[in-house]
Design a protein around this motif. Structure first.
Motif, PDB file in Angstrom:
ATOM      1  N   UNK A  17      -7.189  -1.015   1.179  1.00  0.00           N
ATOM      2  CA  UNK A  17      -8.436  -0.268   1.371  1.00  0.00           C
ATOM      3  C   UNK A  17      -9.669  -1.163   1.397  1.00  0.00           C
ATOM      4  N   UNK A  45     -12.004   0.235   7.746  1.00  0.00           N
ATOM      5  CA  UNK A  45     -10.699   0.383   8.371  1.00  0.00           C
ATOM      6  C   UNK A  45     -10.744   0.358   9.902  1.00  0.00           C
ATOM      7  N   UNK A  64      -1.299  -2.554  -2.231  1.00  0.00           N
ATOM      8  CA  UNK A  64      -1.478  -1.132  -2.508  1.00  0.00           C
ATOM      9  C   UNK A  64      -2.332  -0.493  -1.421  1.00  0.00           C
ATOM     10  N   UNK A  65      -2.072   0.763  -1.151  1.00  0.00           N
ATOM     11  CA  UNK A  65      -2.859   1.486  -0.138  1.00  0.00           C
ATOM     12  C   UNK A  65      -2.989   2.930  -0.595  1.00  0.00           C
ATOM     13  N   UNK A  66      -4.169   3.510  -0.333  1.00  0.00           N
ATOM     14  CA  UNK A  66      -4.352   4.921  -0.682  1.00  0.00           C
ATOM     15  C   UNK A  66      -3.698   5.786   0.387  1.00  0.00           C
ATOM     16  N   UNK A  67      -3.339   6.984   0.006  1.00  0.00           N
ATOM     17  CA  UNK A  67      -2.640   7.890   0.921  1.00  0.00           C
ATOM     18  C   UNK A  67      -3.467   8.172   2.173  1.00  0.00           C
ATOM     19  N   UNK A  69      -5.663   6.304   3.770  1.00  0.00           N
ATOM     20  CA  UNK A  69      -5.622   5.203   4.730  1.00  0.00           C
ATOM     21  C   UNK A  69      -4.232   5.036   5.315  1.00  0.00           C
ATOM     22  N   UNK A  70      -3.213   5.239   4.493  1.00  0.00           N
ATOM     23  CA  UNK A  70      -1.843   5.133   4.999  1.00  0.00           C
ATOM     24  C   UNK A  70      -1.642   6.140   6.134  1.00  0.00           C
ATOM     25  N   UNK A  82       3.906  -0.942   2.625  1.00  0.00           N
ATOM     26  CA  UNK A  82       2.897  -1.166   1.590  1.00  0.00           C
ATOM     27  C   UNK A  82       3.479  -1.614   0.242  1.00  0.00           C
TER      28      UNK A  82
ATOM     29  N   UNK B  63      -4.811  -3.485  -9.208  1.00  0.00           N
ATOM     30  CA  UNK B  63      -5.026  -3.013  -7.832  1.00  0.00           C
ATOM     31  C   UNK B  63      -6.366  -2.272  -7.664  1.00  0.00           C
ATOM     32  N   UNK B  65     -10.442  -2.140  -6.261  1.00  0.00           N
ATOM     33  CA  UNK B  65     -11.170  -2.580  -5.066  1.00  0.00           C
ATOM     34  C   UNK B  65     -12.059  -3.795  -5.354  1.00  0.00           C
ATOM     35  N   UNK B  89     -12.641   1.668  -8.449  1.00  0.00           N
ATOM     36  CA  UNK B  89     -11.449   2.512  -8.373  1.00  0.00           C
ATOM     37  C   UNK B  89     -10.204   1.643  -8.281  1.00  0.00           C
ATOM     38  N   UNK B  91      -5.879   1.801  -7.042  1.00  0.00           N
ATOM     39  CA  UNK B  91      -4.888   2.586  -6.306  1.00  0.00           C
ATOM     40  C   UNK B  91      -3.610   2.561  -7.140  1.00  0.00           C
ATOM     41  N   UNK B  92      -3.182   3.730  -7.592  1.00  0.00           N
ATOM     42  CA  UNK B  92      -2.003   3.743  -8.468  1.00  0.00           C
ATOM     43  C   UNK B  92      -0.711   3.757  -7.645  1.00  0.00           C
ATOM     44  N   UNK B  94       1.247   6.012  -6.933  1.00  0.00           N
ATOM     45  CA  UNK B  94       1.436   7.191  -6.078  1.00  0.00           C
ATOM     46  C   UNK B  94       0.440   7.220  -4.926  1.00  0.00           C
ATOM     47  N   UNK B  95      -0.153   6.073  -4.628  1.00  0.00           N
ATOM     48  CA  UNK B  95      -1.126   5.947  -3.531  1.00  0.00           C
ATOM     49  C   UNK B  95      -2.396   6.762  -3.785  1.00  0.00           C
ATOM     50  N   UNK B  96      -2.664   7.074  -5.035  1.00  0.00           N
ATOM     51  CA  UNK B  96      -3.881   7.828  -5.336  1.00  0.00           C
ATOM     52  C   UNK B  96      -4.989   6.891  -5.759  1.00  0.00           C
ATOM     53  N   UNK B  97      -6.176   7.120  -5.240  1.00  0.00           N
ATOM     54  CA  UNK B  97      -7.340   6.361  -5.707  1.00  0.00           C
ATOM     55  C   UNK B  97      -7.822   6.989  -7.008  1.00  0.00           C
ATOM     56  N   UNK B 159     -14.789   7.203   8.529  1.00  0.00           N
ATOM     57  CA  UNK B 159     -13.841   6.287   9.158  1.00  0.00           C
ATOM     58  C   UNK B 159     -13.505   6.730  10.577  1.00  0.00           C
TER      59      UNK B 159
END
Lengths: 132, 472
Positions: A17, A45, A64-67, A69-70, A82, B63, B65, B89, B91-92, B94-97, B159
Motif C-alpha cells: 500500500x 497505486x 503485506x497488502x490491504x484487501x 488494493x489487492x 502477497x 507491517x 505504512x 496504520x 496491515x494485519x 487478514x489484509x485488514x488495515x 484511486x
C-alpha cells in the motif's frame, strides 16, 4: 514472463500500500534475464498500475497488502502473490526456478486465511505455462 | 511475554504479567531490528503468533505504512528520543488495515546501556468507527452518504480517479451517476481540463456522432463550416457518455474504435484526429445482461468495464434520505428566499417509506414541490405532492387523499377503488404508461386524464426501456 516485486533496498517492501520501488524482471527458462527498477509515489497505486501495464507484468510479488488494493490489482489481470518477506533476489531466483516460495511467507501468514485464500503456497512455482 | 533473556527477579515477573494483561501491543527490538519480545495484545492486533514474530525483522511483523519511510522506532534509536502517539496504520494477516497510534522509546539496561527499542501500539479501530458513526456520513464532492455501499465507493474513488482507466457507472436513473463522474474528474489529474457530459440515448446515431466527433464543412446539407465535436472540447479532460445502454450497435462499433485507437474521424473528414480524453460510461441498464442477450457488443463492454461502480438506488439506502433532505433544504432556502428549517416527523416518515423509482432526483423534486407550498417553518405532509400521499396511503390499504370538498360516499368509494386498480396496474408495469393503459383496456390519454383527475403524480421515470423489453 514478466514478474514485478515491490522492493525496499534489497528486500521485499513490507507493505504494498505504501511501496515506493518496483523491481520488474523478465524470466526466461529458469533464470532472471533482465531487470529494471521503477519508482512510484508512496501510496499512489495508479502510478504502480501504469508501470505494471507498461511492462506487461503478469505476476506481482509483494509484502503485506490491504484487501482493497489487492482487489484493484487483481482487476488488472495481474496474479498477486502477497505476504512475502526476505531477500528480493533470492525470492525471484527461487520463483524463476519453479520452486516453492512458501519459505518466504511473512510471519503469521502461512496458515492465515487472508494470504492463503487465493494462493496456495505449495503451488507458487513457475512450472507450467503462466502466459495469458 | 517471552523475552530473549530476562533477569530472574520479582520486578521482571511483575513486568511480564502487566505486559500480558494490557490491551496495548508491545514489542522490543535489538540493534539489528529483530524482535526480541512480543506481548499478547501485539499478537491479537497484528494477527502474528509470538513464536513466529520473535527473531524476525520488525517490519515483517508490524507491517506499518511508516516502516519504509518515517519509522518512529528508527528515529528513537537514532535520536535517543521517545515519540508518543504517532498515528499510522498496519496491515494485519487478514489484509485488514488497522488504524493505530504508536509510541516508541529506547530500551535500556539497569546500567543505562541501550539494548534496543520498545514500541507500544494501540488499536484505534473502535475509536475510528465511533468517530465515523458520530460524524455519521462520508462526503465526496456533491455526494454524501451514510450508506455502507456508497462509503465503499467513496473509499476507492481517489484511486479510481487517478488511475485514468475507463470507468463504467451503473445505476438507476437519478442515483447520481453524473455527480459521481464529476467527482472522479475533479479528483483526477485531468481536473484542470474540461468535463463534458452527453446523453447518448437522447440522440439519433448521426447526430450523436456529429456531436461527439464533430464534422467538416460540406459533410451534409447545412454544414457550412467545420464544427469540432465534444471529444475535441474535452481534450485532456473527461467525457461522460451517459445512457450507453441505449446506443445502437453501429455507434458501439465506432466508439470501440475510438477507445482502442485513441483517434477518430470527424464526419466528412478524411484525416484521423488523435484524442486524449478519459471516458466514463454510465447506464441505467444492466450491460452484462445486455451482452448476454446480444443487445450490447461484448468487446465494447469489456473495453469500458475496466473499473465498474454500481450506485445503489435510494430505496436501498434509505438511511440517506434524512441526510439528503437536510442538504436540499438550505440550498432551496437560498434559491427561493425562504426560511424553511426542516421537515416534521410525519412527513419524514412518509418520505422514508416511499420507494423512489426516480431516486434522488425524485426526492429533490418532492422537496422542491413542498417548498412551493410551504409557508411555514416546517415541511409537513400537507406540503408533499398528492401522488406521494396517495401512493403511500394506497400501500397502507387506506383511501387515496381526497383533495376536493365533500364527495358523496358512493362516488368516493368508486374513485378509491379505481385509483387502487390503476396504481396496482402501474406498479405491475413498472410505471410504464402505455403498458398500463393496454392492460386496463383504455387509451393512454384516458389513463393520463384519470391520473390527473385523481391527483396521482407519477414518478419522473422513463418507460422506454420497459417498452423495448416488451417489444422484444
Amino acid at each position: 514472463m514478466r514478474v514485478a516485486m515491490t522492493v525496499w533496498g534489497d528486500r521485499v517492501s513490507p507493505v504494498l500500500d505504501c511501496a515506493r520501488t518496483l523491481l520488474v524482471v523478465e524470466m526466461a527458462g529458469s533464470k532472471v534475464v533482465e531487470k529494471a527498477l521503477e519508482y512510484v509515489e508512496a501510496g499512489y497505486l495508479p502510478g504502480m498500475i501504469r508501470i505494471i501495464r507498461k511492462h506487461g507484468v503478469q505476476v506481482l510479488i509483494c509484502g503485506a497488502v490491504s484487501q482493497e488494493l489487492a482487489n484493484i490489482i487483481e482487476t488488472c489481470d495481474v496474479e498477486l502473490i502477497p505476504f512475502l518477506a526476505g531477500d528480493a533476489e533470492t525470492i525471484l531466483e527461487t520463483f524463476a526456478r519453479g520452486q516453492s516460495i512458501s519459505a518466504f511467507a511473512m510471519p503469521g501468514c502461512r496458515c492465515a486465511g487472508g494470504c492463503r485464500r487465493r494462493n496456495d503456497w505449495s503451488t507458487l512455482k513457475t512450472s507450467g505455462d503462466r502466459s495469458r | 511475554m517471552t523475552t530473549s533473556k530476562t533477569p530472574d527477579s520479582i520486578t521482571s515477573i511483575a513486568t511480564e504479567v502487566v505486559l500480558e494483561s494490557i490491551s496495548d501491543g508491545v514489542f522490543t527490538v535489538d540493534h539489528q531490528w529483530r524482535i526480541t519480545s512480543f506481548n499478547r495484545a501485539a499478537e491479537e492486533i497484528t494477527g502474528v503468533p509470538r513464536d513466529e514474530a520473535v527473531g524476525r525483522y520488525c517490519w515483517e511483523v508490524f507491517r506499518s505504512n511508516m516502516c519504509e519511510g518515517d519509522c518512529a522506532l528508527k528515529r528513537t534509536m537514532k535520536e535517543g528520543k521517545s515519540f508518543v502517539n504517532s498515528s499510522t496504520y498496519i496491515v494485519n494477516s487478514d489484509k485488514r488495515r488497522i488504524p493505530i497510534s504508536v509510541s516508541t522509546s529506547l530500551l535500556k539496561s539497569a546500567d543505562g546501556k541501550v539494548l534496543g527499542g520498545v514500541e507500544t501500539f494501540r488499536d484505534l479501530s473502535v475509536v475510528e468507527e465511533l468517530r465515523r458513526e458520530l460524524s455519521g456520513c462520508v462526503q465526496l464532492g456533491d455526494m454524501v452518504s451514510r450508506n455502507r455501499t456508497m462509503k465503499k465507493i467513496f473509499s476507492i474513488l481517489q484511486q479510481v480517479a487517478r488511475s485514468d482507466s475507463t470507468v463504467l457507472i451503473e445505476g438507476e436513473t437519478g442515483t447520481g451517476k453524473e455527480l459521481l463522474a464529476r467527482a472522479i474528474h475533479t479528483l483526477s489529474d485531468r481536473s484542470a481540463r474540461p468535463f463534458v457530459a452527453i446523453n447518448c440515448g437522447a440522440l439519433p446515431d448521426t447526430l450523436l456522432e456529429s456531436e461527439l466527433f464533430g464534422y467538416k464543412a460540406g459533410a451534409f446539407t447545412g454544414a457550412d463550416r467545420d464544427k469540432p465535436g465534444l471529444f475535441v472540447a474535452a481534450e485532456g479532460g473527461t467525457i461522460l457518455l451517459d445512457e450507453m445502454g441505449d446506443t445502437s450497435p453501429a455507434f458501439q462499433v465506432k466508439l470501440l474504435r475510438v477507445l482502442e485507437e485513441r483517434e477518430f474521424q470527424p464526419l466528412g473528414g478524411i484525416v484521423n484526429v488523435r484524442t486524449d480524453v478519459r471516458v466514463i460510461a454510465a447506464t441505467n441498464r444492466d450491460l452484462s445482461q445486455m451482452v448476454g442477450d446480444g443487445m450490447f457488443r461484448r468487446d465494447l463492454f469489456y473495453r469500458i468495464n475496466i473499473i465498474h461502480l454500481h450506485l445503489p438506488p435510494l430505496r436501498e439506502r434509505r438511511e440517506d434520505i434524512p441526510l439528503l433532505i437536510e442538504r436540499v433544504i438550505p440550498r432551496l432556502n437560498r434559491l427561493k428566499g425562504k426560511a424553511v428549517s426542516g421537515i416534521d416527523n410525519e412527513a419524514l416518515a412518509l418520505l422514508m417509506s416511499h420507494d423512489y423509482p426516480g431516486n434522488i432526483r425524485e426526492l429533490e423534486n418532492i422537496i422542491e414541490h413542498a417548498f412551493v407550498l410551504c409557508a411555514d417553518e416546517m415541511i409537513g405532509v400537507r406540503h408533499l405532492p398528492a401522488g406521494i400521499v396517495t401512493l403511500e396511503d394506497s400501500r397502507r390499504g387506506e383511501r387515496p387523499a381526497v383533495t376536493t370538498g365533500e364527495i358523496p360516499k358512493l362516488e368516493q368509494a368508486i374513485r378509491t377503488t379505481e385509483a387502487e386498480i390503476i396504481l396496482e396496474a402501474l406498479k405491475r408495469n413498472d410505471y410504464n404508461r402505455r403498458a398500463t393503459a393496454e392492460e386496463l383496456g383504455m387509451h393512454k390519454t384516458t389513463l393520463y386524464r384519470r391520473l390527473r383527475t385523481m391527483g396521482i403524480k407519477l414518478p419522473d421515470r422513463d418507460g422506454r426501456s420497459v417498452r423495448q423489453h416488451l417489444a422484444k
